[in-house]
Motif scaffolding. Structure first.
Motif, PDB file in Angstrom:
ATOM      1  N   SER A 140      20.489 -28.570   0.723  1.00  0.00           N
ATOM      2  CA  SER A 140      21.509 -29.264  -0.052  1.00  0.00           C
ATOM      3  C   SER A 140      22.105 -28.259  -1.020  1.00  0.00           C
ATOM      4  CB  SER A 140      20.895 -30.435  -0.827  1.00  0.00           C
ATOM      5  OG  SER A 140      19.977 -29.949  -1.779  1.00  0.00           O
ATOM      6  N   LYS A 141      23.247 -28.623  -1.567  1.00  0.00           N
ATOM      7  CA  LYS A 141      23.921 -27.693  -2.470  1.00  0.00           C
ATOM      8  C   LYS A 141      23.016 -27.350  -3.650  1.00  0.00           C
ATOM      9  CE  LYS A 141      28.077 -26.979  -5.105  1.00  0.00           C
ATOM     10  NZ  LYS A 141      29.043 -27.646  -5.965  1.00  0.00           N
ATOM     11  N   ALA A 142      22.369 -28.391  -4.214  1.00  0.00           N
ATOM     12  CA  ALA A 142      21.549 -28.145  -5.403  1.00  0.00           C
ATOM     13  C   ALA A 142      20.360 -27.254  -5.084  1.00  0.00           C
ATOM     14  CB  ALA A 142      21.090 -29.469  -5.999  1.00  0.00           C
ATOM     15  N   SER A 143      19.685 -27.481  -3.938  1.00  0.00           N
ATOM     16  CA  SER A 143      18.506 -26.664  -3.640  1.00  0.00           C
ATOM     17  C   SER A 143      18.915 -25.230  -3.338  1.00  0.00           C
ATOM     18  CB  SER A 143      17.684 -27.258  -2.489  1.00  0.00           C
ATOM     19  OG  SER A 143      18.442 -27.377  -1.322  1.00  0.00           O
ATOM     20  N   GLN A 144      20.095 -25.072  -2.728  1.00  0.00           N
ATOM     21  CA  GLN A 144      20.595 -23.718  -2.457  1.00  0.00           C
ATOM     22  C   GLN A 144      20.916 -22.996  -3.764  1.00  0.00           C
ATOM     23  OE1 GLN A 144      24.133 -23.160  -2.872  1.00  0.00           O
ATOM     24  NE2 GLN A 144      24.431 -21.217  -1.854  1.00  0.00           N
ATOM     25  N   GLN A 145      21.522 -23.724  -4.708  1.00  0.00           N
ATOM     26  CA  GLN A 145      21.898 -23.121  -5.992  1.00  0.00           C
ATOM     27  C   GLN A 145      20.676 -22.685  -6.793  1.00  0.00           C
ATOM     28  OE1 GLN A 145      25.018 -22.649  -7.631  1.00  0.00           O
ATOM     29  NE2 GLN A 145      25.793 -22.823  -5.553  1.00  0.00           N
ATOM     30  N   GLU A 156       9.764 -31.269 -12.597  1.00  0.00           N
ATOM     31  CA  GLU A 156      10.034 -32.574 -11.982  1.00  0.00           C
ATOM     32  C   GLU A 156      11.399 -32.560 -11.288  1.00  0.00           C
ATOM     33  OE1 GLU A 156      10.352 -37.249 -13.155  1.00  0.00           O
ATOM     34  OE2 GLU A 156       9.813 -35.833 -14.721  1.00  0.00           O
ATOM     35  N   LEU A 157      12.380 -32.052 -12.025  1.00  0.00           N
ATOM     36  CA  LEU A 157      13.715 -31.984 -11.434  1.00  0.00           C
ATOM     37  C   LEU A 157      13.785 -30.891 -10.366  1.00  0.00           C
ATOM     38  CD1 LEU A 157      16.680 -32.713 -11.285  1.00  0.00           C
ATOM     39  CD2 LEU A 157      17.087 -31.160 -13.184  1.00  0.00           C
ATOM     40  N   GLY A 158      13.174 -29.743 -10.662  1.00  0.00           N
ATOM     41  CA  GLY A 158      13.182 -28.638  -9.705  1.00  0.00           C
ATOM     42  C   GLY A 158      12.606 -29.072  -8.368  1.00  0.00           C
ATOM     43  N   ASN A 159      11.516 -29.796  -8.453  1.00  0.00           N
ATOM     44  CA  ASN A 159      10.861 -30.283  -7.249  1.00  0.00           C
ATOM     45  C   ASN A 159      11.738 -31.307  -6.540  1.00  0.00           C
ATOM     46  OD1 ASN A 159       8.514 -30.472  -5.544  1.00  0.00           O
ATOM     47  ND2 ASN A 159       8.243 -32.508  -6.393  1.00  0.00           N
ATOM     48  N   ALA A 160      12.402 -32.162  -7.331  1.00  0.00           N
ATOM     49  CA  ALA A 160      13.294 -33.160  -6.740  1.00  0.00           C
ATOM     50  C   ALA A 160      14.408 -32.466  -5.964  1.00  0.00           C
ATOM     51  CB  ALA A 160      13.880 -34.044  -7.828  1.00  0.00           C
ATOM     52  N   ILE A 161      14.924 -31.388  -6.551  1.00  0.00           N
ATOM     53  CA  ILE A 161      16.023 -30.684  -5.910  1.00  0.00           C
ATOM     54  C   ILE A 161      15.547 -29.990  -4.639  1.00  0.00           C
ATOM     55  CG2 ILE A 161      17.510 -28.662  -6.172  1.00  0.00           C
ATOM     56  CD1 ILE A 161      17.980 -29.554  -9.031  1.00  0.00           C
ATOM     57  N   LYS A 162      14.363 -29.405  -4.725  1.00  0.00           N
ATOM     58  CA  LYS A 162      13.882 -28.646  -3.571  1.00  0.00           C
ATOM     59  C   LYS A 162      13.407 -29.569  -2.448  1.00  0.00           C
ATOM     60  CE  LYS A 162      10.316 -25.268  -2.576  1.00  0.00           C
ATOM     61  NZ  LYS A 162       9.335 -24.416  -3.237  1.00  0.00           N
ATOM     62  N   ASP A 192      23.258 -23.392 -16.698  1.00  0.00           N
ATOM     63  CA  ASP A 192      22.386 -22.423 -16.049  1.00  0.00           C
ATOM     64  C   ASP A 192      20.910 -22.633 -16.338  1.00  0.00           C
ATOM     65  OD1 ASP A 192      24.613 -21.212 -15.052  1.00  0.00           O
ATOM     66  OD2 ASP A 192      24.862 -19.909 -16.794  1.00  0.00           O
ATOM     67  N   GLU A 193      20.548 -23.815 -16.747  1.00  0.00           N
ATOM     68  CA  GLU A 193      19.142 -24.114 -17.034  1.00  0.00           C
ATOM     69  C   GLU A 193      18.239 -23.622 -15.894  1.00  0.00           C
ATOM     70  OE1 GLU A 193      16.346 -25.860 -19.613  1.00  0.00           O
ATOM     71  OE2 GLU A 193      18.491 -25.602 -19.885  1.00  0.00           O
ATOM     72  N   THR A 194      17.200 -22.872 -16.263  1.00  0.00           N
ATOM     73  CA  THR A 194      16.264 -22.391 -15.245  1.00  0.00           C
ATOM     74  C   THR A 194      15.338 -23.520 -14.825  1.00  0.00           C
ATOM     75  OG1 THR A 194      16.285 -20.243 -16.303  1.00  0.00           O
ATOM     76  CG2 THR A 194      14.519 -20.662 -14.735  1.00  0.00           C
ATOM     77  N   LEU A 195      15.176 -23.707 -13.536  1.00  0.00           N
ATOM     78  CA  LEU A 195      14.316 -24.772 -13.040  1.00  0.00           C
ATOM     79  C   LEU A 195      13.157 -24.183 -12.248  1.00  0.00           C
ATOM     80  CD1 LEU A 195      16.966 -27.305 -11.690  1.00  0.00           C
ATOM     81  CD2 LEU A 195      15.815 -27.314 -13.885  1.00  0.00           C
ATOM     82  N   VAL A 196      11.974 -24.693 -12.494  1.00  0.00           N
ATOM     83  CA  VAL A 196      10.807 -24.291 -11.719  1.00  0.00           C
ATOM     84  C   VAL A 196      10.718 -25.213 -10.506  1.00  0.00           C
ATOM     85  CG1 VAL A 196       8.300 -24.065 -11.737  1.00  0.00           C
ATOM     86  CG2 VAL A 196       9.630 -23.519 -13.778  1.00  0.00           C
ATOM     87  N   THR A 197      10.628 -24.622  -9.323  1.00  0.00           N
ATOM     88  CA  THR A 197      10.593 -25.446  -8.120  1.00  0.00           C
ATOM     89  C   THR A 197       9.298 -25.237  -7.346  1.00  0.00           C
ATOM     90  OG1 THR A 197      11.617 -23.701  -6.833  1.00  0.00           O
ATOM     91  CG2 THR A 197      13.092 -25.332  -7.803  1.00  0.00           C
ATOM     92  N   ASN A 198       8.515 -24.277  -7.794  1.00  0.00           N
ATOM     93  CA  ASN A 198       7.396 -23.828  -7.002  1.00  0.00           C
ATOM     94  C   ASN A 198       6.098 -24.239  -7.674  1.00  0.00           C
ATOM     95  OD1 ASN A 198       5.329 -21.891  -6.182  1.00  0.00           O
ATOM     96  ND2 ASN A 198       6.994 -20.878  -5.087  1.00  0.00           N
ATOM     97  N   ILE A 199       5.217 -24.868  -6.911  1.00  0.00           N
ATOM     98  CA  ILE A 199       3.982 -25.403  -7.487  1.00  0.00           C
ATOM     99  C   ILE A 199       3.084 -24.270  -8.004  1.00  0.00           C
ATOM    100  CG2 ILE A 199       2.710 -25.545  -5.291  1.00  0.00           C
ATOM    101  CD1 ILE A 199       2.458 -28.523  -7.342  1.00  0.00           C
ATOM    102  N   ARG A 200       3.140 -23.130  -7.338  1.00  0.00           N
ATOM    103  CA  ARG A 200       2.349 -21.977  -7.790  1.00  0.00           C
ATOM    104  C   ARG A 200       2.811 -21.536  -9.181  1.00  0.00           C
ATOM    105  NH1 ARG A 200       2.210 -16.550  -8.072  1.00  0.00           N
ATOM    106  NH2 ARG A 200       4.397 -16.223  -7.604  1.00  0.00           N
ATOM    107  N   HIS A 201       4.116 -21.523  -9.396  1.00  0.00           N
ATOM    108  CA  HIS A 201       4.640 -21.151 -10.704  1.00  0.00           C
ATOM    109  C   HIS A 201       4.240 -22.181 -11.751  1.00  0.00           C
ATOM    110  CE1 HIS A 201       8.124 -18.913  -8.491  1.00  0.00           C
ATOM    111  NE2 HIS A 201       6.953 -18.369  -8.308  1.00  0.00           N
TER     112      HIS A 201
END
Ligand SMILES: Nc1nc2c(ncn2[C@@H]2O[C@H](COP(=O)(O)OP(=O)(O)OP(=O)(O)O)[C@@H](O)[C@H]2O)c(=O)[nH]1
Ligand SMILES: [Mg+2]
Length: 486
Positions: free
Chosen positions: A140-145, A211-217, A415-424
């Motif tokens: 999706s556009k958001a996950s790509q961004q 939470e949001l990062g994961n939603a996007i990914k 440009d808020e940085t989002l964490v998407t990775n569970i390891r991070h």
């Protein structure tokens, strides 16, 4: 895993028939080996970033006509010599060429090995390497961004800067250890505290962004649930703008769950239409109801739908109470709003107990009940309710907007940085714990050696994210999830 003295080869494009396939070589001998089977210009004499037409031959046998792209290290993805061969995408040709390269001394690449080399050679840090996998998987556009932002180093730069400041303090405190007898403080405790507060704030913000990062990914699991005949399937269809689920006036129409993806402003919501919740009349329906309850507890968002013309206030309250689950956001949706105010025929039971009767003697703007009814609902202790008509497709866009904002909240700004990775996320949580210990230590005036240990722990976990601190196991774990050829 970390041996990178040899030259590796793999198909970089998907398996299967296509117009063109790309075979990739990386390593010290990549150009020489490619040259040894290439009929055309002498590749060892060509400049980096050039493309050459010719053929690949096993002795006298021509395998294919190809284009060869040359990248002379360190100006390449892996910082090694890289050759990319664009050939015709026949399974037979691809296999023959790869076999030929292996005969000439290359080795089959392991999953993610090209990107691993890019990391080991300092081309990417670890979180950037992981972003490569995310980018490939983005849908999706958001996950790509978000993946692209991480690949460009948004995340790592921020952490790296924090880490450096902390390293400075750590070394000052180390210095104190050398002068332990003299009871000196090189590291100003107030300044250290201030820095720790600052880092904790940023780390906390990153943790919250997950939470949001994961939603996007990964998309947001969104369950549509409610009593039979409430109009759940009609709503699913209205949201998708397609007749996906069977709709009928018979309660108990939907028995199994139906899942479809709805993209709202770049975020994928996995909509799950479920069997209506009631005392089941047969075994199959009972399984359906059970499944609904399971789906609700596994979801992030619950769209609770009720028939505004039929439900009593008591039923409404008890449904809302029983469906509330920790960690699941609930949107309460009054469906069939088109039937409200025409409720003369709807009177069932004692009139004051019906939801619809709330509206009978009031002059509400039917098209905009969600706002005009707010104060009345609040007076009755009812939550915010979104009024729609799934059948007439009224207020569907408004509901979509509510679905979107309940997932995104106000976080997706700029440009808020989002964490998407569970390891991070885990590394950040451990960093946070260590930072809390450091703060407690300063306040409790613990000795420099303990303080130093806690700071080192925080540094360790921060370093794990960008890969300043790694183990073979960690790398194996990350890169084995990549596809071969990446
Ligand atoms: N007037 C009116 N009727 C609606 C509306 N939404 C759904 N209906 C009708 O309500 C009946 C039930 O709709 P469904 O979408 O099948 O309801 P459901 O909640 O999926 O029902 P089950 O699958 O049996 O649990 C159908 O006859 C729909 O046409 C609406 O907004 N207004
Ligand atoms: Mg249904």
């Amino acid at each position: 895993m970390t041996d990178n003295t040899d030259t590796i080869v793999a198909l970089a494009t998907p398996n299967g028939v296509g117009a063109i396939a790309v075979i990739r070589l990386s390593g010290p001998d990549a150009i020489n080996i490619a040259n040894s089977v290439f009929k055309g210009k002498d590749l060892s004499k060509q400049a980096s970033h050039t493309i050459h037409f010719g053929s690949i031959a096993d002795g006298d046998l021509i395998l294919d006509e190809v284009l060869v792209s040359l990248f002379v290290g360190p100006r390449s993805y892996t910082r090694e010599n890289v050759v990319e061969i664009s050939c015709h995408a026949s399974g037979y040709i691809i296999e023959s060429i790869i076999k030929l390269f292996i005969k000439k001394g290359t080795r089959s690449a392991k999953p993610g090995e090209f990107t691993l080399r890019a990391f080991l050679n300092g081309q990417l840090d670890l979180s950037q390497a992981e972003a490569v996998a995310d980018l490939i998987a983005s849908n999706s556009k958001a996950s790509q961004q978000v993946a692209l932002q991480q690949l460009r180093g948004g995340f790592s730069t921020q952490l790296q800067a924090l880490r450096e400041q902390l390293v400075n303090f750590a070394s000052l405190i180390e210095l104190e250890l050398d002068f332990a007898e003299e009871d000196v403080e090189f590291a100003n405790r107030d300044q250290l505290k201030q820095l720790i507060h600052e880092i904790t704030k940023i780390v906390g913000r990153l943790i919250n962004s997950f939470e949001l990062g994961n939603a996007i990914k990964n998309g947001v699991n969104t369950v549509i649930a409610g009593k039979p005949n409430a109009g759940k399937s009609t709503l699913l269809n209205a949201l998708l703008n397609e007749e996906r689920a069977i709709v009928s006036h018979i309660p108990g129409t939907t028995r199994d769950t139906i899942e479809e993806v709805l993209n709202i402003q770049g975020i994928n919501f996995r909509l799950i239409d479920t069997a209506g919740i009631r005392e089941a009349t047969d075994a199959i329906e009972q399984i359906g109801v059970q499944r609904t309850m399971e789906k609700i507890s596994q979801s992030a968002l619950l769209v609770y739908v009720f028939d505004a013309a039929k439900i009593t206030i008591e039923e409404l309250n008890s449904d809302i109470a029983s469906l509330q689950k920790p960690g699941v956001t609930m949107l309460v949706v009054a469906n069939k709003a088109d039937l409200l105010n025409k409720s003369d025929s709807q009177k069932v039971g004692k009139p004051e107990k019906n939801f619809a009767d709330l509206f009978a003697n009031h002059d509400f703007d039917e098209q905009d009940l969600s706002t005009s009814a707010t104060s009345l609902l609040q007076a009755l202790g009812l939550p915010d309710i979104i009024f729609i008509s799934a059948k007439e497709k009224h207020h569907i866009d408004e509901l979509k907007h509510k679905i979107y904002s309940s997932a995104v909240k106000d976080q997706l700004s700029g440009d808020e940085t989002l964490v998407t990775n569970i390891r991070h996320l885990e590394a950040l949580q451990k960093t946070e714990e260590a930072l809390v210990r450091v703060l407690g230590g300063i306040d409790g005036s613990i000795t420099s050696d303990f303080l130093s240990m806690d700071i080192k722990q925080a540094l360790h976990y921060l370093g794990e994210i960008t890969g300043v601190v790694t183990t073979d196991d960690l790398l194996e774990n990350i890169f084995s999830k990549f596809c071969i050829g990446k």
